[in-house]
Write a protein that holds these residues in place. Structure first.
Motif, short mmCIF file in Angstrom:
data_model
loop_
_atom_site.label_atom_id
_atom_site.label_comp_id
_atom_site.label_asym_id
_atom_site.label_seq_id
_atom_site.Cartn_x
_atom_site.Cartn_y
_atom_site.Cartn_z
N GLY A 43 23.90 17.15 3.49
CA GLY A 43 22.93 16.11 3.78
C GLY A 43 23.49 14.71 3.59
O GLY A 43 24.61 14.51 3.11
N GLY A 44 22.69 13.72 3.99
CA GLY A 44 23.02 12.33 3.76
C GLY A 44 23.99 11.74 4.77
O GLY A 44 24.32 12.35 5.80
N SER A 45 24.44 10.54 4.47
CA SER A 45 25.34 9.81 5.35
C SER A 45 26.67 10.53 5.54
O SER A 45 27.33 10.38 6.57
CB SER A 45 25.60 8.40 4.80
OG SER A 45 24.40 7.68 4.68
N ARG A 93 8.00 3.69 -4.65
CA ARG A 93 7.41 3.47 -5.97
C ARG A 93 6.43 2.30 -5.87
O ARG A 93 6.53 1.46 -4.96
CB ARG A 93 8.51 3.15 -7.00
CG ARG A 93 9.30 1.91 -6.68
CD ARG A 93 10.17 1.45 -7.84
NE ARG A 93 11.00 0.30 -7.49
CZ ARG A 93 10.55 -0.95 -7.44
NH1 ARG A 93 9.29 -1.23 -7.70
NH2 ARG A 93 11.37 -1.94 -7.12
N PRO A 94 5.49 2.21 -6.79
CA PRO A 94 4.56 1.07 -6.78
C PRO A 94 5.28 -0.24 -7.01
O PRO A 94 6.31 -0.30 -7.71
CB PRO A 94 3.59 1.39 -7.93
CG PRO A 94 3.72 2.86 -8.14
CD PRO A 94 5.15 3.20 -7.81
N ALA A 95 4.74 -1.31 -6.44
CA ALA A 95 5.35 -2.64 -6.62
C ALA A 95 5.18 -3.10 -8.06
O ALA A 95 4.16 -2.85 -8.70
CB ALA A 95 4.69 -3.63 -5.66
N PHE A 119 0.81 -1.22 0.00
CA PHE A 119 0.00 0.00 0.00
C PHE A 119 0.84 1.28 0.00
O PHE A 119 0.40 2.31 -0.53
CB PHE A 119 -0.94 0.00 1.21
CG PHE A 119 -1.93 -1.14 1.20
CD1 PHE A 119 -2.95 -1.17 0.27
CD2 PHE A 119 -1.80 -2.18 2.10
CE1 PHE A 119 -3.85 -2.22 0.24
CE2 PHE A 119 -2.71 -3.24 2.07
CZ PHE A 119 -3.73 -3.26 1.14
N VAL A 120 2.02 1.24 0.63
CA VAL A 120 2.88 2.42 0.65
C VAL A 120 3.83 2.41 -0.54
O VAL A 120 4.07 3.43 -1.18
CB VAL A 120 3.68 2.51 1.97
CG1 VAL A 120 4.61 3.71 1.97
CG2 VAL A 120 2.73 2.59 3.16
N GLY A 121 4.38 1.23 -0.85
CA GLY A 121 5.26 1.10 -1.99
C GLY A 121 6.60 0.48 -1.61
O GLY A 121 6.88 0.17 -0.45
N ILE A 122 7.43 0.32 -2.62
CA ILE A 122 8.77 -0.25 -2.47
C ILE A 122 9.76 0.91 -2.33
O ILE A 122 9.71 1.87 -3.10
CB ILE A 122 9.14 -1.12 -3.69
CG1 ILE A 122 8.07 -2.18 -3.95
CG2 ILE A 122 10.50 -1.76 -3.48
CD1 ILE A 122 7.88 -3.16 -2.81
N PRO A 123 10.68 0.83 -1.35
CA PRO A 123 11.67 1.91 -1.21
C PRO A 123 12.43 2.16 -2.50
O PRO A 123 12.92 1.23 -3.13
CB PRO A 123 12.59 1.39 -0.10
CG PRO A 123 11.74 0.45 0.69
CD PRO A 123 10.83 -0.21 -0.31
N ALA A 124 12.51 3.44 -2.90
CA ALA A 124 13.15 3.79 -4.16
C ALA A 124 14.31 4.76 -3.95
O ALA A 124 14.73 5.44 -4.86
CB ALA A 124 12.13 4.39 -5.12
N GLY A 125 14.81 4.82 -2.71
CA GLY A 125 15.94 5.70 -2.44
C GLY A 125 15.60 6.75 -1.40
O GLY A 125 14.43 7.10 -1.20
#
Length: 362
Positions: free
Chosen positions: A161-163, A220-222, A116-122
């Motif tokens: 920003g970031g790591s 992003r959508p699965a 429902f939320v989606g697949i992590p895309a970054g």
């Protein structure tokens, strides 16, 4: 609303855990006398098919009770449907079912998140470093840093920003034991100037804070019906491994990590904060707490499922039940320990809430 959502999730996880024990017993035809959420005096109750379903006054867990432990029961002690008269594998399933229920729920929640939320895309990083946790009494807390702060500059230099920003800040802290560092943090949209002095631990600076990149995860959508399951398998394995590793580190390095242990108040605070960030964060919060509840209950401590499993294992090795006096002493010591620990954590976590700290500072 965020606090209510977090409380509802915690209550639901306890219900699922106890339902695992309950269903494993009733499915095998084992007699059950009670299903309780909480401990102590009964607030609300309903009796159905000989089982007392109760909500109790002390909200620190729950339990499923059996006629074997009821002093005034009219059921003969040799009744084959009593838990104590069932074979060890059946009793082991009843004990393990709570942990298995929480693990299954965590996996299902992660599947739902991916669906429902989606697949992590970054990860979309923004300038600054997020303070995700602060240990009481450590330099970060003494300097005034709070969980949720975003550190935007160090010694007058803005943090990228970031790591990379996290690594830069950690490196500067570790290289500055006993030295004063000027920070600017953003809190509720307003800048806060702080002076942080890392503690000297073997020549390395330590401040007692958890730091992570600041930003948001993109989804992003699965692509197809199987991708949410694959993503859930990956996330579940990662969370379970990190949780088990965290408990192992706590046991092997207790003096160094005990200050990071949180109780129900801190968990509710964290859940309320995540609830304000949206439904996706609550999915992860639910799965993480469910896995933590499963791993915690699997520990071989009195009163926990793992402790009861140890008693069952000893019974299997002896070929006969353990003395009732020993079992009673084992369980009572566990009750005193867990209630005492819960109260200590509640007091500690409550004292660290920003509103309470402001009140005490007056």
């Amino acid at each position: 609303m965020g606090v209510l959502a977090a409380l509802a999730i915690l209550a639901g996880l306890i219900v699922v855990h106890e339902a695992g024990h309950f269903l494993a017993a009733t499915w095998q035809g084992i007699r059950v006398s009670g299903f309780s959420i909480g401990f102590g005096p009964v607030l609300l109750q309903r009796r159905r098919r000989g089982v007392q379903f109760a909500l109790r006054a002390i909200p620190l867990g729950g339990f499923v009770s059996f006629p074997d432990d009821d002093a005034g029961t009219a059921i003969p002690k040799d009744d084959p449907d009593l838990l104590t008269n069932r074979p060890l594998p059946q009793r082991a399933l009843v004990i393990a079912a709570g942990v298995l229920a929480n693990l299954l729920l965590a996996w299902l929640v992660l599947v739902a998140q991916s669906t429902f939320v989606g697949i992590p895309a970054g990860f979309s990083a923004t300038p600054g470093v997020l303070v995700s946790g602060v240990q009481a009494g450590q330099p970060a807390a003494l300097a005034g840093l709070q969980a949720g702060d975003r550190i935007v500059s160090l010694a007058g230099t803005p943090l990228a920003g970031g790591s990379q920003a996290v690594a830069e800040l950690v490196q500067r802290i570790q290289a500055s034991p006993g030295q004063s560092l000027e920070l600017v943090a953003e809190r509720s949209g307003a800048p806060v100037q702080l002076r942080l002095t890392p503690a000297d631990q073997g020549g390395t600076g330590r401040v007692g804070a958890q730091l992570q990149p600041f930003g948001s995860e993109a989804y992003r959508p699965a692509r197809g019906p199987l991708e949410p399951i694959r993503q859930a398998n990956h996330d579940f394995t990662t969370l379970l491994g990190r949780t088990a590793g965290g408990f192992l580190t706590l046991l092997t390095h207790f003096g160094e990590t005990a200050g990071q242990v949180s109780g129900p108040v801190k968990i509710v605070e964290m859940g309320a904060s995540l609830a304000q960030q949206g439904g996706g964060s609550l999915f992860l919060f639910t799965a993480l707490i469910s896995i933590n509840l499963a791993v915690l209950n699997a520990l071989p401590l009195p009163l926990l499922d793992g402790g009861q499993f140890v008693l069952l294992l000893l019974e299997g090795l002896r070929g006969r039940p353990l003395p009732e006096r020993f079992q009673m002493a084992f369980m009572q010591s566990g009750f005193v320990f867990l209630v005492g620990l819960s109260l200590v954590l509640i007091v500690k976590d409550t004292s660290q809430l920003p509103a309470v700290q402001q009140l005490l500072a007056r």
